[in-house]
Design a protein around this motif. Structure first.
Motif, PDB file in Angstrom:
ATOM      1  N   THR B 204      23.184 -19.377  21.094  1.00  0.00           N
ATOM      2  CA  THR B 204      23.819 -18.291  20.321  1.00  0.00           C
ATOM      3  C   THR B 204      24.464 -18.740  19.241  1.00  0.00           C
ATOM      4  OG1 THR B 204      25.496 -18.472  21.867  1.00  0.00           O
ATOM      5  CG2 THR B 204      23.998 -16.523  22.211  1.00  0.00           C
ATOM      6  N   THR B 205      25.195 -20.012  19.424  1.00  0.00           N
ATOM      7  CA  THR B 205      25.870 -20.544  18.104  1.00  0.00           C
ATOM      8  C   THR B 205      24.784 -20.789  16.731  1.00  0.00           C
ATOM      9  OG1 THR B 205      27.382 -21.222  19.795  1.00  0.00           O
ATOM     10  CG2 THR B 205      27.522 -22.319  17.542  1.00  0.00           C
ATOM     11  N   GLU B 208      24.323 -17.776  15.177  1.00  0.00           N
ATOM     12  CA  GLU B 208      25.293 -17.294  14.516  1.00  0.00           C
ATOM     13  C   GLU B 208      25.561 -17.907  13.266  1.00  0.00           C
ATOM     14  OE1 GLU B 208      27.783 -16.178  18.479  1.00  0.00           O
ATOM     15  OE2 GLU B 208      28.907 -17.583  16.835  1.00  0.00           O
ATOM     16  N   VAL B 209      25.498 -19.161  13.246  1.00  0.00           N
ATOM     17  CA  VAL B 209      25.605 -20.121  11.964  1.00  0.00           C
ATOM     18  C   VAL B 209      24.251 -19.931  11.242  1.00  0.00           C
ATOM     19  CG1 VAL B 209      27.372 -21.398  12.817  1.00  0.00           C
ATOM     20  CG2 VAL B 209      25.151 -22.209  12.822  1.00  0.00           C
ATOM     21  N   PRO B 211      22.290 -16.753  10.358  1.00  0.00           N
ATOM     22  CA  PRO B 211      22.105 -15.554  10.683  1.00  0.00           C
ATOM     23  C   PRO B 211      20.618 -15.171   9.983  1.00  0.00           C
ATOM     24  CG  PRO B 211      23.486 -15.878   8.794  1.00  0.00           C
ATOM     25  CD  PRO B 211      23.539 -17.002   9.517  1.00  0.00           C
ATOM     26  N   SER B 232      15.943 -19.851  17.237  1.00  0.00           N
ATOM     27  CA  SER B 232      16.195 -19.200  16.098  1.00  0.00           C
ATOM     28  C   SER B 232      15.161 -19.632  14.994  1.00  0.00           C
ATOM     29  CB  SER B 232      17.439 -19.870  15.698  1.00  0.00           C
ATOM     30  OG  SER B 232      18.588 -19.246  16.281  1.00  0.00           O
TER      31      SER B 232
END
Lengths: 331, 331
Positions: B204-205, B208-209, B211, B232
């Motif tokens: 998830t990190t 987040e960074v 997007p 991702s």
């Protein structure tokens, strides 16, 4: 009204018959420029499983309670479009709806006298194009190299292996029954076949039948079979990741061997494959495939299931290896 | 006689000091055409671990009870070769032997006035070339894309990220201490950094960074970090598999997430990287790197350990993250 098959639920794990719903849907009236189509053949394919999930992928997911779509051959029952005549046959991505109105966009006319209609969903359709483009454009085969194909008795795999033989490769197929292995070695001319269900040690068996290592691995299945092949890859090996049917029904991300050390050690390539990236190669591919078919160098198997009402069963059968070659439903 | 370091044992798992042996070895007499070299700087690199195994790889394994070899800078102490003069400095792959006779083949002269000698083992050597060629030739970066680098505070990673910034990418670095993360964001200008040791949920990190997803992943580490990035990746992502330091010391093949479904779903590429495949790009790469150094756009860190006798410790330190940037031993 027309019989229609909807996606009733997003499958959890292996799809069930209850994930599909049959309804009678209205067929709208034909307007200028439109066609009335009647489905003749419906293609069922492993990749449809991915579209049943609500997840980011290369094509959008199917919508719940909407018809499922796949490659189909249809007959033009009535035409108000100058581009098509009654009794023309066409292929395209069509909803699972026996009769339907269509604009004519993105349909391709096919000739029932040149090849059986079902072949346009297989060896002369996306299946053959996938085999050819994946092998040639990512695999870049050179005579004398060694090619391993998994899902080798499937629609794509059986064509990949035969093209490999035509090009002078050492071809090994992996499949799940002795009957399939015999077909690969007999009818399709593979050099060797491995029944992964009865083979105790896939790693050593692959090394045995590929004494010079593996230069190209055409991967239709992923999972443990893909892992076992890694131990035999050569320097500069090319791995075409065409499908991962062994894990499509997993509900959490599957695990296996870490591929990175193998890729670094062998300077190897793994490339996810999507046929629509290779449209420019299609004319060349179709020409080559049609030529090999005429010369009798390329054979194809198909499993034809009869009846529109059996489309869901035919699709489910893909995951238990019920098909030899391309699985098609005759409506 | 010259101090020399041999591979005494093939390491099981993480190498130990006892895997190395120091001996005094004879220096043969200088014949016509030969050079007497004295080592000045010795490069220690993660890839050397692979050569300590007796396993098929892109370069042959080190021999037991023979000197270990790596990239070195040496001074010409005496020359009977017309191509070299006394006090020339050269780089090349050399055995860990303080003084040695050499034919002169495959040595490159370097200028100590143009850059510190140690830089020729780093930013102006294989390290910089690896960063440049891996990113440019496999990553094929386009302005505005997003780049994740693991081992980002390491020799290769810190250059990869800075080149990414020079090219207008969104750059995220993954490293193992807050000090390293601060260096990445401060000195090296990365957009974001992730300390994988203190981050609870890497998946998830990373999302987040990044997007807009990850277009290029420059993978120096493999393992769980590489797995987390997969969630991702964007369509047509390119993954440069440059190293897998997190698993080099594993004694059985490591496992992790199956990458195949991610590669198929995103039509993504994973390519094992070997710098010697890109020799034709070296002049272009060196020119670009030297230019960026002069313009002050590219900075480099190095960790210099003093003393020939500390080469094994310096090498072992790579696996516990003791280095910032390139790890080099000053003899």
């Amino acid at each position: 009204m027309s019989q229609t098959i909807l996606l009733a639920n997003r499958p959890q794990g292996t799809p069930q018959l209850s994930d599909f719903e049959f309804i009678e849907e209205e067929v709208q009236s034909l307007e200028d420029g439109q066609l009335l189509l009647e489905l003749e053949y419906v293609s069922v394919d492993p990749y449809l499983r991915g579209r049943m999930n609500d997840a980011k992928s290369y094509i959008p997911p199917f919508e719940l309670n909407k018809p499922i779509t796949s490659g189909c051959v249809a007959r033009v029952k009535e035409s108000k479009n100058d581009g098509f005549q009654q009794d023309d046959y066409v292929t395209g991505m069509l909803p699972w709806k026996k009769q339907q109105i269509h604009s004519g966009a993105d349909l391709t006319k096919v000739d029932p006298n040149q090849a059986p209609l079902s072949a346009y969903l297989g060896v002369l359709g996306i299946t053959g194009l996938t085999a050819y483009c994946g092998l040639m454009e990512i695999g870049k085969p050179k005579q004398g190299e060694s090619l391993v194909v998994s899902g080798a008795a499937g629609a794509v795999g059986s064509i990949v292996g035969q093209i490999g033989k035509i090009l002078g490769l050492h071809v090994v197929g992996i499949a799940g029954t002795d009957e399939k292995i015999n077909m690969l070695k007999g009818e399709f001319g593979f050099d060797a076949g491995i029944n992964y269900k009865t083979t105790k040690n896939m790693k050593t068996t692959i090394a045995e039948v590929c004494p010079d290592g593996v230069d190209i691995y055409f991967d239709n299945v992923g999972g443990e079979i893909a892992d076992a092949v890694l131990f035999s890859i050569n320097k500069y090996a090319r791995i075409i990741v065409c499908g991962a049917i062994s894990v499509y029904n997993e509900t959490s991300p599957p695990t296996g061997l870490s591929v990175q050390p193998f890729l670094v050690k062998n300077t190897a390539l793994m490339q996810g494959f999507l046929i629509s990236d290779y449209k420019q190669q299609f004319p060349k591919a179709i020409k080559a495939i049609a030529g090999w078919l005429q010369e009798g160098k390329l054979k194809y198997e198909e499993t034809i299931v009869e009846g529109f009402e059996n489309i869901p069963q035919a699709f489910l059968g893909l995951f238990s290896g019920k098909n030899k070659g391309k699985m098609v439903v005759k409506v």
